[in-house]
Design a protein around this motif. Structure first.
Motif, short mmCIF file in Angstrom:
data_model
loop_
_atom_site.label_atom_id
_atom_site.label_comp_id
_atom_site.label_asym_id
_atom_site.label_seq_id
_atom_site.Cartn_x
_atom_site.Cartn_y
_atom_site.Cartn_z
N THR A 103 -46.41 -44.34 33.75
CA THR A 103 -46.02 -45.48 34.56
C THR A 103 -45.55 -46.64 33.71
O THR A 103 -44.51 -47.26 33.99
CB THR A 103 -47.20 -45.94 35.45
N GLU A 129 -45.37 -36.34 42.69
CA GLU A 129 -44.94 -37.01 43.92
C GLU A 129 -44.19 -38.30 43.61
O GLU A 129 -43.24 -38.66 44.31
CB GLU A 129 -46.15 -37.30 44.81
N LYS A 130 -44.59 -38.99 42.56
CA LYS A 130 -43.95 -40.26 42.21
C LYS A 130 -42.58 -40.03 41.56
O LYS A 130 -41.67 -40.84 41.73
CB LYS A 130 -44.86 -41.06 41.26
N TRP A 131 -42.46 -38.94 40.77
CA TRP A 131 -41.19 -38.63 40.10
C TRP A 131 -40.74 -37.22 40.50
O TRP A 131 -40.75 -36.29 39.69
CB TRP A 131 -41.35 -38.73 38.58
#
Length: 482
Positions: free
Chosen positions: A62, A88-90
């Motif tokens: 992050t 899920e974030k990337w």
């Protein structure tokens, strides 16, 4: 602009190379014409792969991503449960379980830099493989599991000319720079004694090896998780996080916190290799008057005593470390109500002209007695501060990667290496202290390593107890190499 193999976006290196060739016969066009106001050229973005995507890995990813100023192009984790949030974030990042596939030459063409946030026993082989491909590396602390691995990584960083950073983020802190300035400008006189300590471990240590065989979770590739370590059956006692307390995987409380706390006096005093080390460890009893020897697990507490020789114009230093919540005696100059370090740990530096106490990362440094803080002209930090302090540690590395080899980072391997070797030297002493040999009559055991160990730092060798040298370099499981 994808690569022909569609693995990742084009790397900065390939972009610059191809752009230079393409523009060789043309007039250079200003960036704002190509992309408009606020446009970030592909050559200004770093393509980052992260190996170890959960826990601390998520923090490192992050902070390196920095809200989209750079690219997270690949995520690797042997445990799908740990990787879930990052994936899920990337979602555009390519997913792997085996870092060796990610770091194949064809797969890795679009990668500029690699973050390593795995358990300690896998730091060295992953970081080495990345550097051999010319990738910049950020490696969580401690730099590696044993002294030999650390030395090899330190040498490799220079050989492959890559930008490096160890994940002891306190080295980017304002207070670290303050203490270094105060010490080197003589506010304490000649510092001859250092005490450091922590409340760790906050996970189980000094415990028996599990004998129960448990089913491996479907999301986990257990063989890959073991990696370089000897084979053993899966048990929930090892993962996640609790691996820190097992010698095959972790480096105990000292390995976890030493690179944070010992770093500040280590760099302020320009230390390198110690001359000697000795220790004692907390005992565990399995029955009345029966001491248990759980040699697979780190001890519940330990005390380490290192001695460093004089260097430059600085005197020899006695340097102690205690964990398990054991603190040194409070200095007389500290009032009964004043804090001694902080919750995570602390440090006390003793010189011929005064003393200094601080918390982990050198937080809230204070000259003793505290009245000196008002009576003394306190110099500001001599070194430039890092934007964001400890929180800017990963982004500092990212920006240095864009500049290339030789760009400044707070904890490059040339500094982080000798520090980590010193930290792990403490573990060598602990394991020698625990080491057992059968008695002549075969009816019991003795502990011949319970002595002061003499260390030749340049040659990486204990000179007065040969059995201790088995802990300088461990043997990898068949099929794995550095």
């Amino acid at each position: 602009m994808p690569l022909k193999n569609d693995s990742f976006p084009v790397s900065r290196r390939d972009f610059i190379k191809s752009s230079s060739l393409a523009l060789a016969g043309f007039t250079i066009v200003p960036r704002h014409v190509l992309g408009g106001k606020g446009f970030t050229a592909p050559s200004d973005k770093l393509n980052i792969a992260a190996i170890g995507a959960g826990g601390k890995g998520m923090v490192n990813i992050t902070n390196s991503f920095n809200n989209g100023t750079d690219n997270i192009v690949a995520l690797c984790d042997v445990d799908d449960r740990q990787a879930k949030a990052a994936r899920e974030k990337w979602p555009q990042a390519k997913h792997y379980k085996d870092y060796r596939k990610l770091l194949q030459k064809r797969e890795a063409r679009g990668i500029d830099a690699v973050i390593v946030s795995t358990p300690d026993h896998m730091h060295a082989p992953i970081a080495m493989a990345a550097m051999q491909l010319g990738k910049h590396v950020y490696v969580e602390k401690p730099l590696a599991h044993d002294i030999y691995e650390v030395r090899m990584l330190t040498q490799a960083a220079k050989r492959y000319k890559v930008v490096t950073q160890m994940g002891n983020q306190g080295s980017s802190g304002d207070d670290t720079r303050l203490i270094e300035t105060w010490v080197q400008q003589g506010l304490l006189g000649d510092v001859h004694t250092v005490h450091t300590w922590t409340n760790r471990p906050v996970w189980p240590q000094g415990i028996p090896t599990p004998t129960q065989k448990m089913p491996v979770p479907a999301e986990v590739d257990w063989d890959l998780w073991l990696g370089t370590a000897p084979y053993r059956d899966y048990h929930e006692a090892y993962m996640p996080f609790r691996w820190r307390g097992w010698w095959d995987f972790g480096t105990g409380a000292l390995g976890d916190m030493g690179c944070h706390i010992m770093d500040v006096p280590f760099r302020a005093l320009k230390l390198k290799y110690p001359e000697s080390v000795e220790c004692s460890v907390g005992s565990v009893y399995s029955d009345f008057f029966k001491e248990a020897h759980f040699l697979d697990s780190c001890p519940p507490s330990s005390a380490i005593y290192l001695h460093f020789p004089a260097r430059d114009n600085m005197p020899a230093v006695d340097f102690s470390w205690t964990d398990g919540g054991i603190l040194p005696k409070r200095p007389e100059e500290l009032s009964p109500e004043e804090p001694f370090g902080d919750t995570d740990g602390g440090m006390l530096l003793v010189g011929t002209k005064g003393k200094l106490v601080a918390g982990m990362w050198g937080r809230n440094p204070m000259l003793l007695p505290s009245s000196r803080m008002k009576e003394t002209t306190i110099p500001t930090a001599a070194m430039p501060l890092v934007p964001g302090g400890p929180d800017g540690h990963q982004q500092q590395w990212v920006q240095a990667c864009k500049k290339g080899f030789g760009a400044y980072t707070s904890s490059p391997f040339e500094i982080a290496g000798p520090l980590t070797e010193t930290v792990i030297m403490g573990n060598l002493a602990v394991r020698s202290y625990q080491y057992q040999e059968p008695t002549a009559d075969g009816k019991g055991f003795i502990n011949p390593g319970r002595k002061k160990l003499l260390w030749n730092g340049e040659d990486m060798k204990i000179t007065n107890f040969e059995a201790a040298n088995q802990f300088v370099k461990r043997n990898y499981r068949q099929g794995w190499h550095l």
